[in-house]
Design an enzyme around this catalytic site. Structure first.
Site, PDB file in Angstrom:
ATOM      1  CG  ASP A 379      -1.957   1.088   1.183  1.00  0.00           C
ATOM      2  OD1 ASP A 379      -2.072   1.753   0.141  1.00  0.00           O
ATOM      3  OD2 ASP A 379      -2.661   1.279   2.193  1.00  0.00           O
ATOM      4  CG  LEU A 380       1.818   3.425  -3.559  1.00  0.00           C
ATOM      5  CD1 LEU A 380       1.420   4.164  -4.833  1.00  0.00           C
ATOM      6  CD2 LEU A 380       3.326   3.385  -3.433  1.00  0.00           C
ATOM      7  CG  ASN A 418       1.062  15.090   5.343  1.00  0.00           C
ATOM      8  OD1 ASN A 418       0.282  15.561   6.179  1.00  0.00           O
ATOM      9  ND2 ASN A 418       2.145  15.737   4.951  1.00  0.00           N
ATOM     10  N   PRO A 420       1.960  13.906   9.178  1.00  0.00           N
ATOM     11  CG  PRO A 420       3.849  15.092   8.467  1.00  0.00           C
ATOM     12  CD  PRO A 420       2.942  13.973   8.067  1.00  0.00           C
ATOM     13  CD  GLU A 477      -5.449  -1.528  -0.159  1.00  0.00           C
ATOM     14  OE1 GLU A 477      -5.503  -2.188   0.887  1.00  0.00           O
ATOM     15  OE2 GLU A 477      -6.327  -0.707  -0.515  1.00  0.00           O
TER      16      GLU A 477
END
Length: 1105
Positions: A379-380, A418, A420, A477
């Protein structure tokens, strides 16, 4: 003295002498803005008043109003604490137009909290102008209107009271750049206004569709992979979320954000989020929605009440109201639509790369395979964000999210964030305003679909290089079955793949390794971000012991709540419950799933992409229609665009379907406006289906079916908030035989088409030479084709190779076949069948109008015969939209024909009332037009026997344009309404029928300038006290037929654009039917015809009380 000044004589004597001087002195007397209205008045009533002019009157009135305000304010502030009394001290407002809160409520707030309220505008006393909307004239001259004062929305007052302090007015200012006032042209726009040029251009920030994955059908996989991902990974990047799909949300949320139809209905006084609308709508042609009903209900019902500012552009331009390309743009900018179309591209690109994508050994037990399998889940990480920022190094360590709008007070939804950003609590499906509250430094970036496509292709290129068995879940994915790769270490392979992905795409990937697909995916969850984890069979129970049950695939919020109520919070606790108990409490399938997953058991195997069980598209954002007039223009255009999208998806998947389901989201009664701008809100979900005999992907069929289904709902279009079309019972569409399964292709197929030879004598001679039945015909028509290669072109097929010899045919059966079928058989036998029939009859000559050919085969008879064959099959072979009907003899001529003559009219009903309308509607358009076209010809032949034969032939040879006149009936009467005056007036004038002559005279009297049939019928009711019947039954039949033809053609002219005129005509015709036998029969004959026409165009029926 005062009485004398107020007397009438004084008024008359002094009014004229002071007129000029008063005009010169007007400007110096103005003291307020309102003084200009009456300062120039020369009426003596002002001269007799205690005020010198209108300006002084207004000055006194304002002083009086201020005194009243101060008195009431003193009484109102007694119950308010000291800290609250002075919130608006020094603030003096002037309310312009309709607002919420109302004019009086705002005045009460000023009284209670220390402010001032001005009834009349004055630059010297007013500090703030309060309004919700401005008319076009004030928008264009905003500086002149405001005199430099701040123009703010009433929410500034309400929010200041809620905060118990005076808030800054800048965030609440009305920055209305464009007017929202409807233009007069919008109410009279013709159909031609629905052109692509009206669409707004797409700029950098693109909207997300967010339509339901379940509804997507062709795009999103139907298994539980998305659902599993939704519940396994709390840190998911928003790719497969079912309950929080992006951009539009909330069918149950409420709020005061106004949707477009409220503006259209004159209720545009709510505080629409101006900057949000400007940011979200000016940056894109449209926005998109989710179809889930629960996605953001937890965000609160009143989240939008503190948001101020108005739309920077008309909101209706980004909805179904005025954007003709709304549906196209809706899907063009959709993330989920991108995923769906990518899946189709993947299937075509990698088809056959893995031995046809069929790996499972049917002879091997699935459970045995699962025991020795090794699965890798790749999975990216944060795919949609990572791809966009991979070349922007300054953003790698900052919180970033993908969305269509970065307005800090907007209701656009976060699609992906993302890690963060997730550390601050930002999640997919969250409103931007909520995300900005959690993370003020959050950076919003737009989508980049071209980059997504490129990275996805690179990702799968790498996977297919390293593994043969790849199951694609989405563009980022996949599962890999590496059980048969014994020469390489699994963990080393996973690490190699991840490193290659990072080097090639610039995006990190995580990997999970396990014995089942379940354990591999759970391992990926722990390994994220940019890591990998291997869970061996010995460590499965240990890993699952403390795993929350909510992370298991298929365990949603409802099921999780039920488990928690039974004190089951971890998989270790769940394993203690027997399978029987779980199945008893949660059902057989759910209990089986919980029991298996809690033990790490998963019998699924890595397979190819499964074929979709249904394909469809749904739009439930921006769907707004004003009123019933939109049914005939905007709704039909919307349905056409939706059918086009579904048709393209079917063709892209090379599928055709038989069952069509139209889904409608109808706004619930008393439902409040959704929090999400232009969202569907709280809706009732309605659906209806229809199954057709032949599977199809034809856009015209889809449009006809969707219009029929939509009309069957009988909805108020103002309540429609979403429309979807789904096609099921799918079958593969073979491109080489596309269209071969349709009824139309079967009816129009012709195994042989004879081309007319210029030299008919040569053709006839060659036919006679080859018509000998003494030798059997073996090998089909191959020898016939060889001998006649120069004269005829015969399309051969499998049927030709097995044709029986002509000498074996039953001549008696052949002679009684319909002429069309007999002509088709003759073409199959190369043009010899007719001559064989004549030879069997003893070389008898027959009439040239007969469908048979004489033995001596004259050129004239053969030419007519071949012309008939070409006419019959011309529609299917030529591919043209125009065709010529075969000549059908007049009844009077038919009676003189040979007894073997077969008339097509024998197969037709005696009147249209005998036709089953429901069956007629199910026919293909070409076949239905053919049937309707043949019926009036039959009636004409029966009722007008005195028409010369030459006239019949000439009329029959006139072509009919099926495309232009979809419901056109009649072959020779299509010009009755042609010209000015129309041709029917002259025909009726010399008809010899009193009623028809009177109708013609009335037309010249009242309708020549406006050729409306309703005017003629209306005056016929008032002017014709009695309607004499025809002298004979034949005359009455002829008159009935002529009037029916007139009305039928008028229906065809008006049904597409002026249904009100048709309705009025039939109301009047029904009144005439009560007075005349002629009109009674006309009404009975035309009633089914009008209903069929209305159903064809609008999908419903016309109610005529």
């Amino acid at each position: 003295m005062k009485r004398s000044l107020g007397s009438n004589s004084s008024n008359n004597s002094g009014s004229g002498s002071n007129k000029k001087s008063k005009k010169n002195n007007n400007p110096s007397n103005q003291k307020t803005l309102g003084a200009a209205w009456g300062a120039a008045s020369s009426r003596s009533s002002f001269r007799s008043s205690p005020f010198s002019d209108f300006g002084s009157y207004m000055e006194v009135k304002n002083r009086k109003l201020q005194n009243q305000f101060e008195t009431e304010a003193s009484a109102a502030s007694r119950g308010v604490s000291g800290s609250e009394k002075l919130i608006f001290q020094g603030v003096s407002i002037f309310v312009d137009g309709f607002t919420i809160p109302s004019h009086q409520e705002l005045k009460g707030y000023m009284m209670k909290y220390g402010g001032r309220f001005e009834n009349y505008f004055s630059r010297r006393s007013v500090t703030h102008i309060i309004c919700s909307n401005l008319p076009d004239s004030k928008v264009k001259n905003l500086r002149t209107f405001s005199r430099g004062l701040p123009v703010v929305k009433p929410t500034w007052i309400v929010d200041s009271i809620s905060a118990n302090r005076l808030l800054g007015w800048v965030p609440y200012q009305l920055d209305q750049l464009n007017d929202t006032q409807p233009k007069l042209s919008a109410f009279f726009a013709p159909r031609s206004h629905l052109t692509p040029q009206m669409a707004s251009p797409v700029t950098s920030f693109q909207p997300d569709t967010g339509y339901s994955e379940a509804e997507e059908g062709s795009s999103i996989r139907a298994d539980d992979s998305e659902e599993a991902r939704d519940h396994i990974d709390d840190e998911i990047d928003g790719v497969y979320i079912e309950n929080t799909t992006p951009e539009l949300t909330e069918q149950t949320g409420t709020g005061d954000l106004k949707s477009s139809e409220m503006n259209a209905e004159g209720l545009g006084n709510y505080d629409i989020e101006e900057k949000e609308v400007s940011s979200e709508l000016q940056s894109t042609t449209n926005l998109h929605s989710t179809s889930d009903n629960k996605s953001v209900h937890a965000n609160g019902k009143n989240g939008g009440k503190s948001i101020a500012t108005a739309a920077g552009s008309s909101t209706r331009r980004h909805s179904t109201l005025e954007d003709p390309n709304f549906v196209e743009n809706y899907f063009k900018n959709s993330r989920l639509h991108f995923i769906g179309t990518w899946r189709n591209r993947y299937r075509k690109r990698f088809h056959g790369s893995s031995n046809g994508l069929k790996w499972a050994d049917s002879g091997q037990n699935t459970a045995e395979m699962a025991k020795k399998s090794t699965i890798i889940h790749i999975d990216l990480d944060c795919f949609f964000v990572s791809v966009v920022i991979k070349n922007r190094l300054e953003l790698h360590d900052k919180p970033v999210a993908v969305c269509h709008s970065d307005n800090p007070k907007g209701t656009a939804e976060i699609s992906s964030a993302n890690y963060p950003a997730r550390a601050y609590g930002v999640k997919a499906g969250m409103f931007v305003r909520h995300a900005k509250d959690l993370c003020p430094q959050l950076v919003i970036v737009p989508y980049n679909f071209e980059a997504y496509e490129e990275v996805a292709d690179q990702f799968y290129d790498i996977l297919h290089r390293h593994c043969r068995k790849v199951q694609a879940l989405s563009c980022d994915e996949a599962f890999l079955d590496v059980s048969d790769l014994s020469d390489v270490e699994t963990e080393v392979l996973a690490s190699t793949i991840r490193n290659e992905i990072l080097e090639t795409t610039g995006c990190s990937a995580s990997a999970g390794i396990g014995g089942t697909m379940l354990m591999a995916r759970l391992a990926t969850r722990v390994a994220k971000p940019a890591g990998q984890l291997y869970i061996s069979a010995e460590k499965v129970e240990e890993f699952l012991d403390q795993l929350p049950v909510g992370t298991l695939p298929g365990v949603g919020s409802v099921l999780k709540e039920k488990l928690v109520k039974q004190n089951i919070q971890t998989c270790g606790q769940l394993r203690l419950i027997s399978k029987d108990s779980l199945q008893k409490d949660f059902g057989v399938k759910t209990g089986e799933m919980l029991w298996s997953y809690s033990r790490g058991l998963d019998l699924r195997s890595v397979t190819a992409v499964q074929e979709s069980k249904s394909i469809g598209a749904e739009v439930n954002w921006g769907v707004r229609f004003r009123d019933q007039q939109d049914v005939f223009i905007l709704v039909q255009h919307f349905l056409q665009c939706l059918c086009k999208e579904v048709s393209l998806r079917l063709q892209g998947c090379e599928m055709i379907g038989r069952t069509f389901t139209l889904k409608i989201k109808k706004r619930k009664k008393d439902a409040e406006e959704p929090t999400k701008y232009m969202g569907c809100g709280d809706c009732d979900n309605l659906s209806r289906s229809i199954t057709v005999p032949a599977a199809t992907d034809d856009i015209e069929v889809l449009q006809r079916i969707s219009k029929k289904l939509f009309g069957s709902f009988c909805l108020d279009v103002k309540e429609v908030r979403g429309v979807g079309l789904q096609v099921s019972k799918l079958d593969s569409a073979d491109p080489s035989n596309k269209g071969s399964r349709t009824l139309k292709s079967w009816l129009s197929s012709a195994p042989a088409v004879v081309q007319i030879e210029q030299d008919d004598n040569v053709f006839a001679a060659k036919v006679r030479e080859n018509s000998d039945c003494n030798r059997p015909v073996t090998g089909g028509v191959s020898r016939l084709r060889e001998s006649n290669s120069e004269e005829s072109s015969i399309q051969s097929g499998d049927t030709n190779s097995s044709l029986p010899p002509m000498c074996y045919l039953d001549m008696e059966v052949l002679e009684n076949l319909p002429p069309e079928l007999l002509s088709e058989l003759d073409g199959t036998y190369g043009g010899k069948l007719f001559e064989l029939i004549e030879k069997k009859r003893g070389k008898r000559r027959i009439n040239c109008n007969s469908p048979h050919v004489s033995l001596d085969g004259t050129a004239a008879s053969i030419k007519e015969l071949k012309s008939l064959s070409v006419k019959i099959h011309g529609l299917s072979t030529s591919g043209e939209k125009e065709y010529k009907e075969p000549y059908v003899p007049h009844p009077s001529i038919a009676r003189t024909s040979n007894q073997h003559t077969i008339e097509m009219t024998d197969l037709l009903p005696s009147s249209l009332s005998q036709v089953d309308v429901s069956v007629l509607q199910e026919l293909p358009e070409e076949l239905r037009a053919d049937v309707l076209g043949a019926f009036p010809s039959h009636r004409r032949q029966q009722s007008s026997s005195d028409v010369p034969k030459e006239t019949c032939k000439k009329q029959d040879e006139e072509p009919i344009d099926l495309k232009g006149t979809e419901n056109e009936i009649g072959l020779s009467f299509s010009s009755l309404w042609f010209g000015n005056p129309p041709l029917w007036t002259e025909k009726f004038k010399v008809s010899g029928n009193c009623t028809m002559e009177k109708l013609s005279a009335i037309y010249f009297k009242v309708a020549q300038s406006r050729p409306m049939l309703s005017l003629v019928l209306q005056h016929a009711i008032s002017e014709m006290s009695s309607f004499p019947d025809a002298a004979s039954a034949s005359d009455l039949d002829k008159a009935i037929y002529d009037v029916c033809e007139l009305l039928k053609q008028y229906i065809n002219l008006k049904v597409g654009g002026d249904i009100e005129e048709i309705y009025l005509c039939f109301r009047l015709l029904k009144r005439l039917a009560a007075r005349s036998q002629l009109f009674l029969q006309v009404y009975e004959i035309l009633s089914p015809f009008i209903q069929a026409s209305i159903s064809e165009h609008y999908g419903g029926s016309l109610s005529i009380p």
